[in-house]
Design a protein around this motif. Sequence first.
Motif, PDB file in Angstrom:
ATOM      1  N   LYS A 191       0.845  -1.198   0.000  1.00  0.00           N
ATOM      2  CA  LYS A 191       0.000   0.000   0.000  1.00  0.00           C
ATOM      3  C   LYS A 191       0.880   1.247   0.000  1.00  0.00           C
ATOM      4  N   ASP A 217       4.994  -3.447   4.594  1.00  0.00           N
ATOM      5  CA  ASP A 217       4.823  -4.200   3.340  1.00  0.00           C
ATOM      6  C   ASP A 217       6.181  -4.508   2.706  1.00  0.00           C
ATOM      7  N   THR A 227      -1.123  -1.387   7.965  1.00  0.00           N
ATOM      8  CA  THR A 227      -0.555  -0.185   7.349  1.00  0.00           C
ATOM      9  C   THR A 227      -0.285   0.860   8.430  1.00  0.00           C
ATOM     10  N   THR A 275      -5.868  -0.991  10.130  1.00  0.00           N
ATOM     11  CA  THR A 275      -6.973  -1.859  10.556  1.00  0.00           C
ATOM     12  C   THR A 275      -6.532  -3.318  10.667  1.00  0.00           C
ATOM     13  N   LEU A 315     -16.415   6.254   7.989  1.00  0.00           N
ATOM     14  CA  LEU A 315     -15.820   6.932   9.134  1.00  0.00           C
ATOM     15  C   LEU A 315     -16.679   8.158   9.421  1.00  0.00           C
TER      16      LEU A 315
END
Length: 264
Positions: free
Chosen positions: A9, A39, A120, A125, A225
């Motif tokens: 990401k 990542d 991330t 999350t 959100l």
Amino acid sequence: MLRIVVGIKWVPNTTSVNIDPKTGTLIREGIPSVVNPHDLEAVEMALRLRDEYGGRVTAITMSPPSARAGLEHVLGMGVDDAVLVSDRAFAGADTLATSYVLAKVIERLGYDLIVFGQETIDSSTAHVGAQVASWLDIPYVYYVTHARLEGGRLIVRRSLENVRETYELELPALISVAMHTLHPRRVRLSHKLRAKLESPIETWTNRELGLEPDCIGLKGSPTALSKIEMIPKVPRKNEIFRGDPREAAKWLVDKLIEEGLLEV
Ligand SMILES: Cc1cc2nc3c(=O)[nH]c(=O)nc-3n(C[C@H](O)[C@H](O)[C@H](O)COP(=O)(O)OP(=O)(O)OC[C@H]3O[C@@H](n4cnc5c(N)ncnc54)[C@H](O)[C@@H]3O)c2cc1C
């Protein structure tokens, strides 16, 4: 041939995000982006497996076109090819819609093993790995620290606070790599040059994937959100005592009593 897909990401390079107090959205201006650091550890794990057992590593990212730079970075580390999944139709995705698109991309690519980061640094999350495994109906192990192949099965180890677990997985499977366990290799100029000459980055839009509009982007996202607030910073006195450890201990106890944190 072992086909490994690794998810990366493209994120703002900061762990302390600033929020616009009026709109409640992330302020991205002036913040350069990077590949999510965790990542890079997933990429390292994928490359080690390929180097040991042969095969091919494909990196994928769902992102606006600027993430091409992130794919170039991992190609420079030695990834074989990459797919940028980018379309306005995917914008506003929550983790469910993100993982749905990624699962469909991976299905189209073909795979034996999928490697993701733990989480991330911008949204954290840690949903996406589990959700992709769920869409594809394949086994999933997270917090993986080591992986090897034995008799066509993947043997993975993961460490929790007090225990170390070993799993034996049938392929295809998905693993996410525990953060801070691997040192990602450096980018090599020779890999970067090869990537430039062979242009191994493909861009896929929803024209290639043909996904139902109701399952992607904002429309395919059941969560929203509703509010985001910065937690007020607690002021600190930052007092440091230097000197004899016995005196330091007494000083600290007196301070704690003075602040009402310790009763004697
Ligand atoms: C301001 C803001 C508002 C948001 N609002 C919502 C909301 O309302 N509802 C909601 O559900 N989510 C929301 N999100 C989260 C958003 O949907 C996620 O950015 C996205 O789905 C990926 O989740 P994550 O970053 O938490 O990834 P994680 O689940 O933490 O990532 C785990 C791993 O999955 C892989 N991965 C994750 N994303 C990608 C990608 N795009 N391409 C390739 N691989 C990837 C990586 O290997 C990564 O290490 C919001 C995010 C922000 C910044």
